[in-house]
Design a protein around this motif. Structure first.
Motif, PDB file in Angstrom:
ATOM      1  N   TYR A 145       1.004  -0.985  -0.015  1.00  0.00           N
ATOM      2  CA  TYR A 145      -0.145   0.176   0.387  1.00  0.00           C
ATOM      3  C   TYR A 145       0.689   1.530   0.156  1.00  0.00           C
ATOM      4  CZ  TYR A 145      -4.403  -2.869   0.871  1.00  0.00           C
ATOM      5  OH  TYR A 145      -4.838  -4.196   0.419  1.00  0.00           O
ATOM      6  N   LEU A 146       1.988   1.049   0.006  1.00  0.00           N
ATOM      7  CA  LEU A 146       3.377   2.327  -0.066  1.00  0.00           C
ATOM      8  C   LEU A 146       2.848   3.199   1.136  1.00  0.00           C
ATOM      9  CD1 LEU A 146       3.196   2.712  -3.757  1.00  0.00           C
ATOM     10  CD2 LEU A 146       4.910   1.507  -2.208  1.00  0.00           C
ATOM     11  N   CYS A 147       2.143   3.119   2.650  1.00  0.00           N
ATOM     12  CA  CYS A 147       2.435   3.625   3.685  1.00  0.00           C
ATOM     13  C   CYS A 147       3.421   4.198   4.019  1.00  0.00           C
ATOM     14  CB  CYS A 147       1.244   2.959   4.820  1.00  0.00           C
ATOM     15  SG  CYS A 147      -0.047   2.018   4.242  1.00  0.00           S
ATOM     16  N   PRO A 148       3.791   5.630   4.708  1.00  0.00           N
ATOM     17  CA  PRO A 148       4.641   5.900   4.880  1.00  0.00           C
ATOM     18  C   PRO A 148       4.778   5.451   6.498  1.00  0.00           C
ATOM     19  CG  PRO A 148       2.934   8.229   4.037  1.00  0.00           C
ATOM     20  CD  PRO A 148       2.576   6.459   4.371  1.00  0.00           C
ATOM     21  N   VAL A 149       6.090   5.277   6.972  1.00  0.00           N
ATOM     22  CA  VAL A 149       6.425   4.674   8.095  1.00  0.00           C
ATOM     23  C   VAL A 149       5.712   5.565   9.739  1.00  0.00           C
ATOM     24  CG1 VAL A 149       8.067   4.181  10.159  1.00  0.00           C
ATOM     25  CG2 VAL A 149       8.180   3.707   7.190  1.00  0.00           C
ATOM     26  N   ARG A 150       5.585   6.619   9.411  1.00  0.00           N
ATOM     27  CA  ARG A 150       4.674   7.486  10.055  1.00  0.00           C
ATOM     28  C   ARG A 150       3.340   6.648  10.198  1.00  0.00           C
ATOM     29  NH1 ARG A 150       5.939  13.233   9.557  1.00  0.00           N
ATOM     30  NH2 ARG A 150       7.787  12.487  10.900  1.00  0.00           N
ATOM     31  N   GLN A 151       3.060   6.900   9.424  1.00  0.00           N
ATOM     32  CA  GLN A 151       1.459   6.862   9.081  1.00  0.00           C
ATOM     33  C   GLN A 151       0.810   5.358   9.593  1.00  0.00           C
ATOM     34  OE1 GLN A 151      -0.825   6.489   5.111  1.00  0.00           O
ATOM     35  NE2 GLN A 151      -2.171   5.971   5.868  1.00  0.00           N
ATOM     36  N   ILE A 152       2.059   4.043   9.610  1.00  0.00           N
ATOM     37  CA  ILE A 152       2.475   2.868   9.784  1.00  0.00           C
ATOM     38  C   ILE A 152       2.349   2.639  11.472  1.00  0.00           C
ATOM     39  CG2 ILE A 152       3.268   0.298   9.926  1.00  0.00           C
ATOM     40  CD1 ILE A 152       3.967   0.800   6.773  1.00  0.00           C
TER      41      ILE A 152
END
Length: 185
Positions: A145-152
């Motif tokens: 899903y190419l989520c940013p580390v911060r969001q995860i």
């Protein structure tokens, strides 16, 4: 309106009924848009990718009869969005490009014959099944899903540092796993 079962939607595609597109849009339109939007960060491009996904599904069924319609459609949308991303960002570096570069050391050559890619996909699925739920979720959110580390990190109640370490270790495990399976990267 009641939700139509995936098997019914697939049967509509096989019957070449335009109702298949409408039902796909109702059930999966927002999901497909979220995939494309996360990659492209552009509403118009994301909407176009979703429409292209419906066409891709129409052209693929028949002959294909997917076991999991959601995953099948998600893969089509992701592929179309990544192709669009490549065209839009030729020569530019973005967050999605950095994520893909991060994972590139674990991906075999895209020019490999279809049979090899199918073996690779099966291997990836076995690897993911071998991970604990938290690690698998972090890995898939980042590289699918190419989520940013911060969001995860925020969504899972983890620190960014913890997520980065998990991703690094899982990439290393994945590369080793591929080697043991005889797949060179």
């Amino acid at each position: 309106m009641t939700a139509v079962e995936d098997t019914e939607i697939i049967a509509l595609y096989w019957a070449r009924s335009e109702e298949a597109i409408r039902q796909t849009q109702l059930q999966y339109g927002r999901y497909l848009y979220a995939i494309a939007q996360r990659i492209l960060h552009c509403n118009a491009d994301a909407e176009e990718c979703v429409n292209d996904t419906y066409l891709g599904a129409w052209n693929a069924m028949p002959p294909q009869r997917p076991a999991r319609l959601r995953a099948f459609l998600g893969a089509i949308a992701r592929h179309i969005a990544l192709d669009r991303f490549d065209r839009n960002r030729a020569g530019k570096r973005s967050s999605a490009a950095m994520i893909l570069e991060e994972f590139a050391e674990c991906i075999p050559d895209r020019a490999a014959p279809v049979a090899d890619r199918l073996i690779w996909e099966e291997t990836v699925n076995r690897f993911l099944a071998s991970l604990d739920q938290k690690t698998r979720t972090v890995f898939v959110r980042r590289y699918w899903y190419l989520c940013p580390v911060r969001q995860i990190a925020r969504s899972m109640g983890l620190t960014e540092s913890c997520v980065k370490v998990m991703l690094h270790r899982t990439r290393n495990r994945f590369r080793d796993y591929l080697g043991k399976e005889g797949i060179s990267v």
